[in-house]
Write an enzyme that holds these catalytic residues in place. Structure first.
Site, PDB file in Angstrom:
ATOM      1  CE  LYS A  60       0.314   8.483   2.234  1.00 22.25           C
ATOM      2  NZ  LYS A  60       0.452   7.515   1.151  1.00 22.25           N
ATOM      3  CD  GLN A 104       3.080   6.306  -1.208  1.00 20.12           C
ATOM      4  OE1 GLN A 104       2.757   6.507  -0.047  1.00 20.12           O
ATOM      5  NE2 GLN A 104       2.398   6.805  -2.232  1.00 20.12           N
ATOM      6  CG  ASP A 127      -3.610   2.503   1.099  1.00 15.72           C
ATOM      7  OD1 ASP A 127      -4.076   3.646   1.327  1.00 15.72           O
ATOM      8  OD2 ASP A 127      -2.486   2.310   0.594  1.00 15.72           O
TER       9      ASP A 127
END
Ligand code: NAD
Length: 298
Positions: A60, A104, A127
Site C-alpha cells: 500500500k 490494518q 476503508d
C-alpha cells in the site's frame, strides 16, 4: 449443461483493469495537486508484526507513493495500548496533510478494533468501515465505500455498462466488509438483490436466479457450475490457500472455476478481484481529498 468447458466465459482481467485505474488515478492526482496546491496523503497504521499484514502495508505504501501521493506509515508494537492507538487516530484526524486513514486489520486480540474504526473521522475513513459511511451507503447517500466491493462494482460495470437496473443480483456472504456493502451498492443501482449466507436453505437455487453472482465466503469451490445461470456475470471474491501434494500452495476462489464455462464472464482467482483492492483504496483517498478540499474529483 456443458459445464466442464470454459471456452465461452470471458475472463475478467482485474489485474489489467487495476493497472488502468492506477494510471487514471495518477492523472487525477496531478490535476488535484494543481487545483489545490496540496498533496493527497494516506496514513496506514499497522500494529504488530503479522507477516501477511506487513506485506499488504508495504505494498500500500509503495503504490501510494507511485501514484504521486504522500504515504504516512505508522508501525506500532504488538503490545500497543488502546489509548495510545486512539491518540494516534486523533492526531491523524487533526493532521491536514492526512486525507485518508487506514488501520490494518486484524488488530492484536487485546485491542477493540471497532472502537478504533469508529474513532476515525468518517471523512478520512478510506476503508469505508465507519458506521457513518455504512449508514450513508445504506441510505443511498454519498459515502466512502469499502474497497473490495467498490472494485467488484467497477468490474461489473466495465462488463455490463452503468445501467444495472432491474437485474437479479445474488451476493453469497454477508460480512460487513464485503457481502453487506456489496448488496447495498447493488441495491443503489436498482438491482433486485438477494443475500445468501451460511444459514440460507436454498443457496444453489437462489444463485441460479442471478444475472450477477458475487461470492464472498472463503470456501474453495463452494459454488458449483450448476449453481450458475447461463450467461451470468460471476465475481469470485474468495481467497483460499490450498496445499498441493508437492508441498507448494496455490490460491483458489470460492467458485469451481473449471465448471463455469457457461457464464458470460468470470473473475479468475488470483488475478480478478484481488488486484483491485489497493487501486480502490487510492481512489477512495482521492475522493476523501476532494471532499476535504471542496473540489470536484477529477
Ligand atoms: P467472513 O468470514 O467475514 O464472511 C463469510 C460469509 O460467508 C459469512 O457471511 C457466512 O455467513 C458466509 N458463509 C459461510 N459459509 C457459507 C456457505 N456454506 N454458504 C453460503 N454462505 C456461507 O469473510 P469475508 O471477510 O467476507 O471474506 C470472504 C472471502 O473473501 C474470504 O475468502 C476472503 O479471504 C476473501 N476476501 C478477498 C478480498 C480481496 O481483496 N479479493 C477482500 C476481502 C475478503
Amino acid at each position: 449443461m456443458g459445464i466442464d468447458r470454459l471456452s465461452q466465459a470471458a475472463i475478467i482481467d482485474g489485474k489489467r483493469y487495476a493497472s488502468g485505474l492506477l494510471d487514471r488515478i495518477k492523472v487525477r492526482v496531478d490535476v488535484l495537486k494543481l487545483a489545490t496546491g496540496a498533496v493527497p496523503g494516506l496514513a496506514v497504521v499497522l500494529v504488530g508484526e503479522d507477516p501477511a499484514s506487513s506485506v499488504y502495508v508495504a505494498s500500500k505504501n509503495r503504490q501510494t507513493v507511485a501514484a504521486g501521493m504522500r504515504s504516512f506509515a505508522h508501525r506500532l508494537p504488538a503490545d500497543t495500548r488502546q489509548g495510545d492507538l486512539m491518540n494516534l487516530i486523533d492526531q491523524l484526524n487533526a493532521d491536514p496533510e492526512v486525507h485518508g486513514i487506514l488501520v490494518q486489520l486484524p488488530l492484536p486480540a487485546h485491542l477493540d478494533a471497532n472502537a478504533v474504526i469508529q474513532e476515525i473521522n468518517p471523512d478520512k475513513d478510506v476503508d469505508g468501515f465507519h458506521i457513518s459511511n455504512a449508514g450513508r451507503l445504506a441510505t443511498g447517500q454519498n459515502a466512502l465505500v469499502p474497497c473490495t466491493p467498490l472494485g467488484c462494482m467497477m468490474l461489473i460495470k466495465d462488463r455490463l455498462g452503468d445501467n444495472l437496473s432491474g437485474m437479479n443480483a445474488v451476493v453469497v456472504g454477508k460480512s460487513n466488509i464485503v457481502g453487506k456493502p456489496m448488496a447495498q451498492m447493488l441495491l443503489n443501482e436498482n438491482c433486485t438483490v438477494t443475500v445468501a449466507h451460511s444459514r440460507t436453505r436454498n443457496t444453489p437455487e437462489l444463485c441460479r436466479s442471478a444475472d450477477i453472482l458475487i461470492v464472498a465466503v472463503g470456501r474453495p469451490g463452494l459454488v458449483r457450475g450448476d449453481w450458475i445461470k447461463p450467461g451470468a456475470i460471476v465475481i469470485d471474491v474468495g481467497i483460499n490457500r490450498m496445499q498441493e501434494e508437492d508441498g507448494k500452495s496455490r490460491i483458489v476462489g470460492d467458485v469451481a472455476f473449471a465448471e463455469a464455462g457457461h457464464a458470460a464472464a468470470i473473475t479468475p482467482v488470483p488475478g480478478g478481484v484481488g488486484p483491485m483492492t489497493i487501486a480502490c483504496l487510492l481512489s477512495n483517498t482521492l475522493s476523501a481529498f476532494s471532499r476535504q478540499h471542496d473540489v470536484l474529483d477529477a
